[in-house]
Design a protein around this motif. Sequence first.
Motif, PDB file in Angstrom:
ATOM      1  N   ARG A  23       0.833  -1.210   0.000  1.00 22.41           N
ATOM      2  CA  ARG A  23       0.000   0.000   0.000  1.00 22.41           C
ATOM      3  C   ARG A  23       0.868   1.261   0.000  1.00 22.41           C
ATOM      4  N   LEU A  24       1.948   1.227   0.784  1.00 25.09           N
ATOM      5  CA  LEU A  24       2.821   2.401   0.840  1.00 25.09           C
ATOM      6  C   LEU A  24       3.507   2.651  -0.501  1.00 25.09           C
ATOM      7  N   LEU A  25       3.854   1.595  -1.201  1.00 23.51           N
ATOM      8  CA  LEU A  25       4.472   1.759  -2.520  1.00 23.51           C
ATOM      9  C   LEU A  25       3.509   2.418  -3.497  1.00 23.51           C
ATOM     10  N   GLU A  26       2.218   2.176  -3.317  1.00 25.43           N
ATOM     11  CA  GLU A  26       1.209   2.797  -4.183  1.00 25.43           C
ATOM     12  C   GLU A  26       0.980   4.261  -3.828  1.00 25.43           C
ATOM     13  N   THR A  27       0.873   4.556  -2.522  1.00 21.31           N
ATOM     14  CA  THR A  27       0.511   5.912  -2.095  1.00 21.31           C
ATOM     15  C   THR A  27       1.710   6.850  -1.987  1.00 21.31           C
ATOM     16  N   ARG A  28       2.909   6.300  -1.684  1.00 22.01           N
ATOM     17  CA  ARG A  28       4.117   7.101  -1.417  1.00 22.01           C
ATOM     18  C   ARG A  28       3.876   8.113  -0.282  1.00 22.01           C
ATOM     19  N   ASP A  29       2.946   7.806   0.574  1.00 23.45           N
ATOM     20  CA  ASP A  29       2.604   8.736   1.666  1.00 23.45           C
ATOM     21  C   ASP A  29       3.513   8.464   2.869  1.00 23.45           C
ATOM     22  N   PHE A  30       4.778   8.786   2.729  1.00 30.28           N
ATOM     23  CA  PHE A  30       5.746   8.503   3.785  1.00 30.28           C
ATOM     24  C   PHE A  30       5.488   9.362   5.025  1.00 30.28           C
ATOM     25  N   GLU A  31       5.144  10.615   4.806  1.00 34.00           N
ATOM     26  CA  GLU A  31       4.817  11.484   5.937  1.00 34.00           C
ATOM     27  C   GLU A  31       3.575  10.981   6.665  1.00 34.00           C
ATOM     28  N   GLY A  32       2.660  10.384   5.896  1.00 34.27           N
ATOM     29  CA  GLY A  32       1.447   9.866   6.510  1.00 34.27           C
ATOM     30  C   GLY A  32       1.726   8.716   7.458  1.00 34.27           C
ATOM     31  N   VAL A  33       2.691   7.867   7.122  1.00 35.59           N
ATOM     32  CA  VAL A  33       3.064   6.768   8.015  1.00 35.59           C
ATOM     33  C   VAL A  33       3.594   7.317   9.331  1.00 35.59           C
ATOM     34  N   ILE A  34       4.458   8.316   9.243  1.00 34.48           N
ATOM     35  CA  ILE A  34       4.991   8.935  10.458  1.00 34.48           C
ATOM     36  C   ILE A  34       3.856   9.512  11.290  1.00 34.48           C
ATOM     37  N   ALA A  35       2.911  10.178  10.632  1.00 32.94           N
ATOM     38  CA  ALA A  35       1.778  10.769  11.352  1.00 32.94           C
ATOM     39  C   ALA A  35       0.951   9.694  12.046  1.00 32.94           C
ATOM     40  N   GLN A  36       0.730   8.569  11.378  1.00 35.70           N
ATOM     41  CA  GLN A  36      -0.031   7.483  11.994  1.00 35.70           C
ATOM     42  C   GLN A  36       0.681   6.919  13.219  1.00 35.70           C
ATOM     43  N   LEU A  37       1.990   6.738  13.114  1.00 34.86           N
ATOM     44  CA  LEU A  37       2.742   6.204  14.253  1.00 34.86           C
ATOM     45  C   LEU A  37       2.729   7.181  15.418  1.00 34.86           C
ATOM     46  N   LYS A  38       2.806   8.467  15.118  1.00 35.14           N
ATOM     47  CA  LYS A  38       2.786   9.470  16.183  1.00 35.14           C
ATOM     48  C   LYS A  38       1.401   9.546  16.839  1.00 35.14           C
ATOM     49  N   THR A  39       0.368   9.473  16.027  1.00 34.98           N
ATOM     50  CA  THR A  39      -0.991   9.520  16.573  1.00 34.98           C
ATOM     51  C   THR A  39      -1.297   8.270  17.384  1.00 34.98           C
ATOM     52  N   VAL A  66      -2.082  -1.653   9.098  1.00 35.51           N
ATOM     53  CA  VAL A  66      -3.125  -2.510   8.530  1.00 35.51           C
ATOM     54  C   VAL A  66      -4.422  -2.410   9.329  1.00 35.51           C
ATOM     55  N   ASN A  67      -4.305  -2.504  10.641  1.00 30.68           N
ATOM     56  CA  ASN A  67      -5.508  -2.539  11.488  1.00 30.68           C
ATOM     57  C   ASN A  67      -6.031  -1.163  11.865  1.00 30.68           C
ATOM     58  N   GLY A  68      -5.189  -0.162  11.808  1.00 33.09           N
ATOM     59  CA  GLY A  68      -5.636   1.197  12.093  1.00 33.09           C
ATOM     60  C   GLY A  68      -5.267   1.682  13.479  1.00 33.09           C
ATOM     61  N   ILE A  69      -5.259   3.007  13.612  1.00 33.37           N
ATOM     62  CA  ILE A  69      -4.879   3.645  14.872  1.00 33.37           C
ATOM     63  C   ILE A  69      -5.870   3.317  15.980  1.00 33.37           C
ATOM     64  N   GLU A  70      -7.154   3.355  15.673  1.00 38.78           N
ATOM     65  CA  GLU A  70      -8.159   3.110  16.705  1.00 38.78           C
ATOM     66  C   GLU A  70      -8.065   1.672  17.221  1.00 38.78           C
ATOM     67  N   TRP A  71      -7.799   0.727  16.317  1.00 39.00           N
ATOM     68  CA  TRP A  71      -7.604  -0.653  16.755  1.00 39.00           C
ATOM     69  C   TRP A  71      -6.446  -0.734  17.737  1.00 39.00           C
ATOM     70  N   PHE A  72      -5.307  -0.085  17.391  1.00 38.56           N
ATOM     71  CA  PHE A  72      -4.135  -0.137  18.245  1.00 38.56           C
ATOM     72  C   PHE A  72      -4.431   0.446  19.615  1.00 38.56           C
ATOM     73  N   LYS A  73      -5.094   1.583  19.650  1.00 41.41           N
ATOM     74  CA  LYS A  73      -5.406   2.218  20.930  1.00 41.41           C
ATOM     75  C   LYS A  73      -6.355   1.358  21.765  1.00 41.41           C
ATOM     76  N   ALA A  74      -7.247   0.667  21.097  1.00 45.19           N
ATOM     77  CA  ALA A  74      -8.244  -0.140  21.819  1.00 45.19           C
ATOM     78  C   ALA A  74      -7.644  -1.387  22.451  1.00 45.19           C
ATOM     79  N   GLN A  75      -6.441  -1.768  22.044  1.00 45.01           N
ATOM     80  CA  GLN A  75      -5.840  -2.983  22.590  1.00 45.01           C
ATOM     81  C   GLN A  75      -5.346  -2.797  24.014  1.00 45.01           C
ATOM     82  N   GLY A  76      -5.030  -1.579  24.414  1.00 43.36           N
ATOM     83  CA  GLY A  76      -4.529  -1.332  25.757  1.00 43.36           C
ATOM     84  C   GLY A  76      -5.659  -1.164  26.766  1.00 43.36           C
ATOM     85  N   VAL A  77      -5.306  -1.166  28.031  1.00 43.88           N
ATOM     86  CA  VAL A  77      -6.270  -0.932  29.113  1.00 43.88           C
ATOM     87  C   VAL A  77      -5.693   0.126  30.053  1.00 43.88           C
TER      88      VAL A  77
END
Length: 571
Positions: free
Chosen positions: A167-183, A356-367
Motif C-alpha cells: 500500500r505504501l508503494l502505491e501511495t508514497r505517503d511517507f509522511e502519513g506513516v509517520i503521522a499514523q505512528l505518532k498519533t 493494517v488494522n488502524g490507529i483506533e484498533w491499536f489504541k483499543a488494545q490497551g487498558v
Amino acid sequence: MKSPRSEIFEKLREIQDTHGYLPPDQLRAFSEASGTPLFRIHGVADFYPHFQLKPPPKVCLQVCSDMACHINGADELRVGMTDRFRGMAASDIAIQKVSCLGQCDSAPAITVNGQTFRNVTQPQTEALVLTALGGRPLPEMPQEPQRTGLPPDPYTDAKTHYGALRRLLETRDFEGVIAQLKTAGLPGMGGAGFPTGMKWEAVRKAPGDTKYVVCNADESEPGTIKDRFIMHHLPHLVVEGMILAGLVTGAQQGVFYIRHEYAPQEHIIEEEIQHCYKEGLLGDNILGSGLTFHLEVFVSPGGYICGEETALIEAIEGKRAEPRNKPPFPVYSGLWNRPTALNNVETFANVPQILVNGIEWFKAQGVGGTAGLKFVGVSGDVVNPGIFIIPMGTPAEDVILGLAGGIKGGKAFKAFAPSGPSSGYLPASLASTRLDFKSMAAIGSMLGSGAIVVCSEDRCMLDMALNAVEFFRNESCGKCVPCRMGTQKLVDILTGWTQGKGTPGDLVLVDELSTAMKLASICGLGQFAHSPITSVLTHFRSEVEDHILRHVCAAGVCTMRSSRKLEATVA
C-alpha cells in the motif's frame, strides 16, 4: 550495493571455524593482507566472548548463572558437574559460568561447545558432556517451546503478507506513516519507550543521502526473551517493519543485528529476507517502484553491552562494542556517522499492525488509558514460565498469578523484577501496578522490555541482588571508570554482606556509589547497575539489615548462620 558492516568479524569467524581458535600467525597474516593494524584486530578479538585466542579444551561446558537460571538450580548444576569431572585435564574440559543465554523460560540453560540446551538436569548435562568427550555429535535442541494463544498478526495468510508495504508503494505517503505512528503513540519497545514516529521523523528530516535502519535483536539482559518468540513466529512483520522504516526515512540499507545464541531465529530471519528478495520486496527496485532497500543479518560476537544502541553500532563497524558519548544521537549520527533509525524487534513488528488494522484498533488494545499490546516474558518461580501477549496496562499480578499460573509449589509470592535486573525488585504488594511505562515509573521502576522475573517466599533478596549486580559487573565493557569500578565495588560489598562481613557504614557507601554511577556512567548499564541492590534496600531493607547487623540470612541461602539454624541452636 556495498555492505554497511565491517568485514573484520567475517574473517575472524572464518579463522576460528577453521582452527578452533584464533592462532597468532593467522591474525598476523590477516593484518598483513588487509592492512588492518594487528593491535586493532587483537583489540576486537579480545573484547568479544565468542572469539578464543587460545586453543579451547575438547569440551567447554558453560552454565548460565543469571536470575532465572540462578533460581532454577544453575549453581548446584555447575558445582555438580565440577565435582563429577574433577581431576580431568584442562585440555579435556572447562566448566564455566556464562551470562544469560536467552532461555529464561526453560531454565536452567547451558551450552556444550557452543550449542545451547535448556531445561537440563544434572544427568542430562553429564550425558551431553560425555557425548562431546567421546567425539560424538550432540543432539539438536528441541524447537521453540509451544505457547498457548496465537501472536497478533494482521494478515490472514502468507499470501497477504507485506500488505502495508504494498500500500505504501502505491501511495508514497511517507509522511502519513509517520503521522499514523505518532498519533497511535507507538513507543520503542526495547526499554526506553521513545516515540517511534518521532525517531523516524528525525531520521527522515536529517540531511544527507545515506541513512540506515538497524534492528536490535541482541536481547541479552536476564529475563528478556520475548523478541526470540517474535522472530520465531512473526518474522514477516519484523522484516516488513524494517522495510517500511527504510522507505519512510529515506534509508536504503538495513542491518538485522542478532545475538549469536539465537541460531534458530537467525536462520528464520535469513529465510524471510531471502524470500523477500525472491519476491521483489527487497532490492534495487522494490516491486517495480524504483525504490531501494537492502537488508542483511549481522550476528553478534557476544556481550550484553551490544544491546546498547551505540555499542551495537560500534560492533557493526568492526570495533569494540563500547558505547559512544551522547549527543550526538544515532538519529543524527549513527552507523558510519550517518542518520540511523534503530529500533528493536517488537517495535518493528508493531508498525505493520498499526498500518493494517488502524490507529483506533491499536489504541483499543490497551487498558487503563494505554494503547497497544505488549509481549512479556515471565520466568523464575512460576508454574508456567513463557512469553505472553497482554494488553498494555495489564496489572502485573494478572500476568504472574494468572497467565503464568502463580508461584511454583504453592509457595507465597514475594517479589518480582518487572524488567530484569535493570528494573530492580519490587515486593508482591506492588504487583497490582499496571504494566505500562508511566505506571512503573511512578513507583520507581520501569516497564523496560517486559522481562518479568518472579521470586517466591524462600528467596533471599540480597542473594538475588548480588546475582544481578554480578551480571552487570561481568558485562561491563570497562570503558568508563564509574561502571567498571563501581560494579566491582558493589559486588565486593554485597558478597561481604552475604558472608556476614558487612558493617552499617557499607550502606552509606552503597548509596554514594549508586549516585556516582547514575550520574557519571556513559550508558544505561552503569546507570542502572545499582538498581538491584537499591531496590532491595528500599523494599526489603530489614532482610538486608539481618545480614549486616545480625549476620543472619532468614532464607538460609547465604553462607552464614540462617535464622533456622539459629533457632535450632537456641532450642
